[in-house]
Design a protein around this motif. Structure first.
Motif, PDB file in Angstrom:
ATOM      1  N   GLY A   1       5.753   0.334  -4.932  1.00 51.30           N
ATOM      2  CA  GLY A   1       6.714   1.367  -4.386  1.00 51.30           C
ATOM      3  C   GLY A   1       6.643   2.709  -4.721  1.00 51.30           C
ATOM      4  O   GLY A   1       6.422   3.588  -3.993  1.00 51.30           O
TER       5      GLY A   1
ATOM      6  N   ASN B   1       3.322   4.066  -3.726  1.00 54.93           N
ATOM      7  CA  ASN B   1       3.388   4.608  -2.126  1.00 54.93           C
ATOM      8  C   ASN B   1       3.899   5.732  -1.963  1.00 54.93           C
ATOM      9  O   ASN B   1       3.438   6.687  -0.998  1.00 54.93           O
ATOM     10  CB  ASN B   1       3.852   3.229  -1.267  1.00 54.93           C
ATOM     11  N   ARG B   2       5.065   5.971  -2.692  1.00 53.56           N
ATOM     12  CA  ARG B   2       5.880   7.175  -2.643  1.00 53.56           C
ATOM     13  C   ARG B   2       5.168   8.451  -2.944  1.00 53.56           C
ATOM     14  O   ARG B   2       5.222   9.522  -2.435  1.00 53.56           O
ATOM     15  CB  ARG B   2       7.226   7.012  -3.166  1.00 53.56           C
TER      16      ARG B   2
ATOM     17  N   TRP C   1       2.442   9.348  -0.528  1.00 45.48           N
ATOM     18  CA  TRP C   1       2.985   9.690   0.903  1.00 45.48           C
ATOM     19  C   TRP C   1       3.345  11.347   0.405  1.00 45.48           C
ATOM     20  O   TRP C   1       3.276  12.133   1.324  1.00 45.48           O
ATOM     21  CB  TRP C   1       4.239   8.884   1.216  1.00 45.48           C
TER      22      TRP C   1
ATOM     23  N   SER D   1       7.010  -3.033   2.406  1.00 41.07           N
ATOM     24  CA  SER D   1       7.393  -1.688   2.198  1.00 41.07           C
ATOM     25  C   SER D   1       6.284  -0.650   2.731  1.00 41.07           C
ATOM     26  O   SER D   1       6.672   0.407   3.235  1.00 41.07           O
ATOM     27  CB  SER D   1       8.045  -1.498   0.882  1.00 41.07           C
TER      28      SER D   1
ATOM     29  N   TYR E   1       6.336   1.040   6.012  1.00 39.70           N
ATOM     30  CA  TYR E   1       7.255   2.368   6.347  1.00 39.70           C
ATOM     31  C   TYR E   1       6.311   3.628   6.514  1.00 39.70           C
ATOM     32  O   TYR E   1       6.907   4.671   7.103  1.00 39.70           O
ATOM     33  CB  TYR E   1       8.287   2.667   5.251  1.00 39.70           C
ATOM     34  N   TYR E   2       5.353   3.554   5.902  1.00 34.16           N
ATOM     35  CA  TYR E   2       4.422   4.738   5.866  1.00 34.16           C
ATOM     36  C   TYR E   2       3.383   4.987   7.092  1.00 34.16           C
ATOM     37  O   TYR E   2       2.578   5.573   7.082  1.00 34.16           O
ATOM     38  CB  TYR E   2       3.897   5.119   4.544  1.00 34.16           C
TER      39      TYR E   2
ATOM     40  N   HIS F   1      12.785   3.948   0.995  1.00 32.99           N
ATOM     41  CA  HIS F   1      11.594   4.825   1.190  1.00 32.99           C
ATOM     42  C   HIS F   1      12.345   5.856   2.608  1.00 32.99           C
ATOM     43  O   HIS F   1      11.802   6.851   2.300  1.00 32.99           O
ATOM     44  CB  HIS F   1      10.657   4.004   1.941  1.00 32.99           C
TER      45      HIS F   1
ATOM     46  N   HIS G   1      11.464  11.093   8.190  1.00 34.61           N
ATOM     47  CA  HIS G   1      10.547  10.395   7.164  1.00 34.61           C
ATOM     48  C   HIS G   1       9.297  10.220   7.575  1.00 34.61           C
ATOM     49  O   HIS G   1       8.115  10.321   6.688  1.00 34.61           O
ATOM     50  CB  HIS G   1      11.157   9.037   6.676  1.00 34.61           C
TER      51      HIS G   1
END
Length: 372
Positions: free
Chosen positions: A38, A41-42, A45, A224, A227-228, A292, A354
């Protein structure tokens, strides 16, 4: 010296456990999200968003579209790197001891030897130029080879799970664009069925949309990284899908409303419409409750927002009246429409922001292809 050996090996074992735990949470566990994946990924992003802001505006979506490939490729590479380094630390204090390892013609350091032996063991290449002599290290090498096979298998499984979910989301968004003639209000989709007196056929279509929407929501809860997802074309995004379904629901629930309509024409009370609404609300909350998506925006019922929504509702009612789908433009449900839109838009706009689009991009009318 002996204690230091065990401390280094213990650190390596800890890294291996962390890597394996992260793999299990990311690929196999449906109720808990991995902190490492997680955070990775953040970070990716955030970097892509920063690059998109400094580059040409027309290239912004091209940059953000690299999110999923970068995140998936990066996290798999991170898992492999952690396992190679972790096992190498286990071997490192012992690899120079001829009682534990037989070294061939050495040209490098013990650190290089440990990393090399860890890499060939994880990849199951096994050249045989470094040979463990004790049963403990022989079986550790075997276990590392098995770990490598499992990790590669799970990584392939991860890919085969994610991309069908992405395709399903893109397909549903594109299908709704075609069915609504590229309009986000869903009016033409509904009119096409009702003018032919085929509400039951429309309701069956809503059931199908409901099932696909729930599958997409569950896929986001399970993985998750979804989400991106950022298609270059905004009309194929999840953000556009949320806008399209919102349009269908609000037109059915409020656009067609009339207090004196016969019960069989009170489409907003149909259980299939109410089920889709429940699934839509569930999806919005699923997105908002993730770590997210940013905080849900509080739009509020100010004069500007109210005026825009009143105008939009009047336009929908006017078109429905001209099509003969409602007996009059008055006696609608404008106040209920405003409250519903504000409540839904708080969630939708949060996800739009987002996902890297603007409200105008996901709500614009899309020109559908036709034959010349």
């Amino acid at each position: 010296m002996s204690l230091l050996r065990w401390l280094i090996s213990g650190l390596g074992a800890g890294i291996v456990v962390v890597a394996l735990f992260d793999i299990v949470l990311t690929v196999l566990h449906s109720q808990k999200e991995s902190q490492i994946s997680g955070a990775f990924n953040r970070l990716v992003w955030a970097i892509l968003q920063a690059l998109a802001r400094v580059g040409p505006r027309r290239k912004r979506h091209v940059v953000l579209a690299w999110s999923i490939p970068t995140m998936i490729g990066g996290i798999v590479a991170t898992w492999l790197a952690l396992l190679i380094v972790g096992y190498a630390l286990i071997y490192l204090p012992w690899i120079g001891d001829r009682r534990h390892f037989l070294l061939g013609d050495r040209a490098g350091s013990y650190v290089t030897d440990a990393l090399y032996f860890s890499g060939v063991s994880l990849s199951t290449v096994g050249y045989g130029d470094l040979t463990p002599l004790t049963p403990a290290f022989r079986w550790l090498g075997v276990s590392q080879g098995l770990t490598g096979i499992v990790v590669i298998t799970l990584s392939i499984t991860y890919l085969l799970t994610l991309y069908p979910s992405l395709s399903q989301k893109n397909l549903l968004a594109e299908t709704l664009n075609q069915e609504t003639d590229g309009r986000p209000d869903g009016l033409l989709l509904i009119a096409r069925y009702l003018r032919a007196d085929k509400f039951d056929v429309l309701a069956d279509r809503l059931v199908n949309i409901n099932e696909q929407l729930l599958m997409i929501a569950e896929a986001h809860r399970f993985h998750s990284v979804l989400y991106y997802s950022h298609p270059i074309d905004a009309e194929r995004s999840l953000a556009r899908l949320l806008v399209s379904i919102r349009g269908i629901l609000t037109t059915l629930k409020f656009g067609l409303y009339h207090p004196e309509v016969s019960p069989e024409r009170a489409y907003w009370n149909d259980p299939r419409v109410q089920t889709l609404e429940s699934s839509y609300v569930y999806t919005l909350h699923t997105l908002a409750n993730s770590i997210h998506v940013g905080a849900v925006e509080e739009i509020g019922e100010n004069n500007d927002n109210r005026a825009l929504l009143v105008d939009e509702y009047a336009r929908i009612r006017s078109e429905l009246y001209r099509m003969g789908l409602i007996p009059e433009e008055a006696n609608g449900a404008v106040e209920e429409y405003i409250r519903y839109r504000i409540a839904a838009d708080n969630y939708v706009n949060a996800y739009v922001t987002h996902s890297g689009y603007t409200t105008e991009e996901v709500q614009r009318e899309v020109k559908c292809l036709t034959l010349p």
